[in-house]
Design an enzyme around this catalytic site. Structure first.
Site, short mmCIF file in Angstrom:
data_model
loop_
_atom_site.label_atom_id
_atom_site.label_comp_id
_atom_site.label_asym_id
_atom_site.label_seq_id
_atom_site.Cartn_x
_atom_site.Cartn_y
_atom_site.Cartn_z
CB ALA A 11 -20.38 -92.77 -0.81
CG PHE A 13 -12.63 -88.41 4.72
CD1 PHE A 13 -11.53 -89.19 4.38
CD2 PHE A 13 -12.54 -87.59 5.84
CE1 PHE A 13 -10.38 -89.16 5.15
CE2 PHE A 13 -11.41 -87.55 6.61
CZ PHE A 13 -10.33 -88.35 6.28
CG ASP A 65 -31.84 -86.49 0.14
OD1 ASP A 65 -31.98 -86.45 1.38
OD2 ASP A 65 -31.49 -85.50 -0.54
CB VAL A 66 -30.35 -89.15 4.72
CG1 VAL A 66 -30.20 -87.65 4.93
CG2 VAL A 66 -30.56 -89.86 6.05
CD GLU A 88 -24.99 -80.70 2.91
OE1 GLU A 88 -23.81 -80.37 2.71
OE2 GLU A 88 -25.76 -81.06 2.01
CE1 TYR A 188 -21.27 -80.45 10.72
CE2 TYR A 188 -19.96 -79.74 12.59
CZ TYR A 188 -20.32 -80.71 11.68
OH TYR A 188 -19.72 -81.93 11.73
#
Ligand code: UD1
Length: 378
Positions: A11, A13, A65-66, A88, A188
């Site tokens: 869902a 971008f 949730d994954v 994230e 990240y």
């Protein structure tokens, strides 16, 4: 033959662009998405009451949730392949929300594979990131290419931003191919590398094929305008839309490759289909690099606000790299990937979409204070 594809984080971008491309060619698409408020806003976020704009009606949306094994087992049931985008995405935020980033990105990928071990699919394509390289390749004044450049703290406010060679001369960024060794500079980046490796290691162990796309900076209509940790173009667009000047970290001469989201979607479809892609890693960009200053100016122009000249912060965000630009030869040759969107057209399209948006909360100052308070901008 039409296939059924699960897109985790579909869902978002990039996921919506991939979903549209898959639906357009006749595939069935299921999306598993947590619909988190930071990305989707409060209305969309709470339990996913509203469907996000730009997600085709034909897509089955499962809000979950994954990290939730039961939700993931349900999501993988009956699918032929998986595109794993749930993650994230903010480099800056990952340096303080460490727990959440590691949990969603890495534990999430582990939960996904735990389900896939029980119910293997043909192929899993994971969204990795250019951030796994850390600094890209550089060439020195002597013509030698350096692979081992690591960003050092600046000794003083007047010191140059660019990395230097042994004699103090600036090194020049050159396109980075997939063979460059990873040099992880943010939480990240570390989590993206783990996602990529889990996929390439576990998929073949269970008779599946794994593919990883190392994406450069995706942009286009549908970016999360109110998320202050999203990509720089969306942040600048939100500032300009609200009549505020964009804030540029460092001196703005840092270089990236901005790739339009429909080109990214094209890459995912090729990565899903091409037999040769199994087990491979591909750089995905536009093939043209630009400085952050340049894109700030071009976007302000496209949005009709050239008067809102950027503020140059003169400070760097912790975890940011200086330059990284892609060599996309491998994707061109092996996938037949052809980025098609001209940057000026892409910006025009982005500007037109932003102009129609009502909700673009400018939360950049908030985010900046958060990073400042923690000493993550210096
Ligand atoms: C981005 C993505 C990351 C993706 C990677 C792939 C985001 C948040 N990060 O990382 O998910 O994997 O591309 O290429 O989308 N900047 C400013 N002002 C701002 C915000 C950023 O000057 O308000 C600068 C940053 O300091 C950096 C550059 O713009 O030098 C790009 O930043 P950003 O859009 O966050 O992207 P990446 O860190 O390259």
């Amino acid at each position: 033959m039409p296939q059924t594809i699960l897109i985790t984080g579909g869902a978002g971008f990039i996921g919506r662009a991939v979903a549209r491309a898959l639906v357009a060619r006749g595939d069935r698409v299921r999306v598993l998405d947590g619909m988190i408020p930071q990305v989707h806003g409060e209305i969309h976020g709470e339990g996913g009451r509203a469907r996000p704009e730009g997600l085709p009606d034909a897509v089955e949306l499962q809000v979950g949730d994954v990290r939730d094994g039961r939700a993931v087992a349900e999501a993988v049931a009956g699918v032929d392949a998986v595109i794993h985008l749930a993650a994230e995405v903010g480099v800056g935020q990952s340096m303080y929300d460490v727990d959440r980033y590691v949990a969603v990105n890495d534990h999430g990928t582990a939960v996904l594979f735990q389900a896939l071990i029980e119910r293997p699919v043909r192929r899993v394509v994971v969204a990795s990131s250019m951030s796994v390289y850390g600094e890209g390749l550089y060439r020195g004044a002597d013509g030698r290419v350096r692979e081992e450049v690591v960003r050092q703290p600046r000794p003083g406010p007047d010191a140059p931003w660019d990395p230097l060679d042994e004699e103090g001369r600036p090194l020049v960024p050159v396109p980075t191919p997939e063979w460059k060794r990873p040099a992880l500079a943010s939480v990240y980046a570390l989590t993206k590398y783990a996602q990529e490796r889990l996929t390439l290691m576990l998929a073949p162990a269970y008779g599946m094929e794994g593919v990883a796309l190392r994406l450069w900076n995706a942009y286009g209509p549908g970016q999360a305008l109110s998320n202050p940790y999203t990509g720089v173009l969306a942040i600048f667009a939100s500032r300009l839309h609200n009549g505020a000047r964009p804030v540029i970290f460092e001196d703005g001469h840092q270089r990236r490759d901005f790739v339009q989201v429909d080109d990214v979607a094209q890459a995912f479809l090729l990565a899903l289909d091409r037999p040769r892609a199994a087990g491979q890693v591909y750089n995905i960009g536009s093939g043209e690099d630009r400085s952050v200053r340049e894109v700030a100016a071009l976007l302000a122009q496209a949005m009709g606000r050239p008067d809102l000249t950027p503020e140059i912060a003169g400070k760097a965000r912790a975890g940011d790299i200086r330059h990284c630009i892609p060599d996309i030869t491998k994707a061109r040759e092996e996938l037949g990937y052809r980025p098609a969107r001209d940057f000026a057209d892409g910006l025009k399209e982005l500007a037109a979409w932003v102009a129609e948006q009502e909700e673009a909360r400018d939360r950049v100052e908030e985010a900046r204070r958060e990073l400042d308070r923690r000493g993550l901008v210096a």
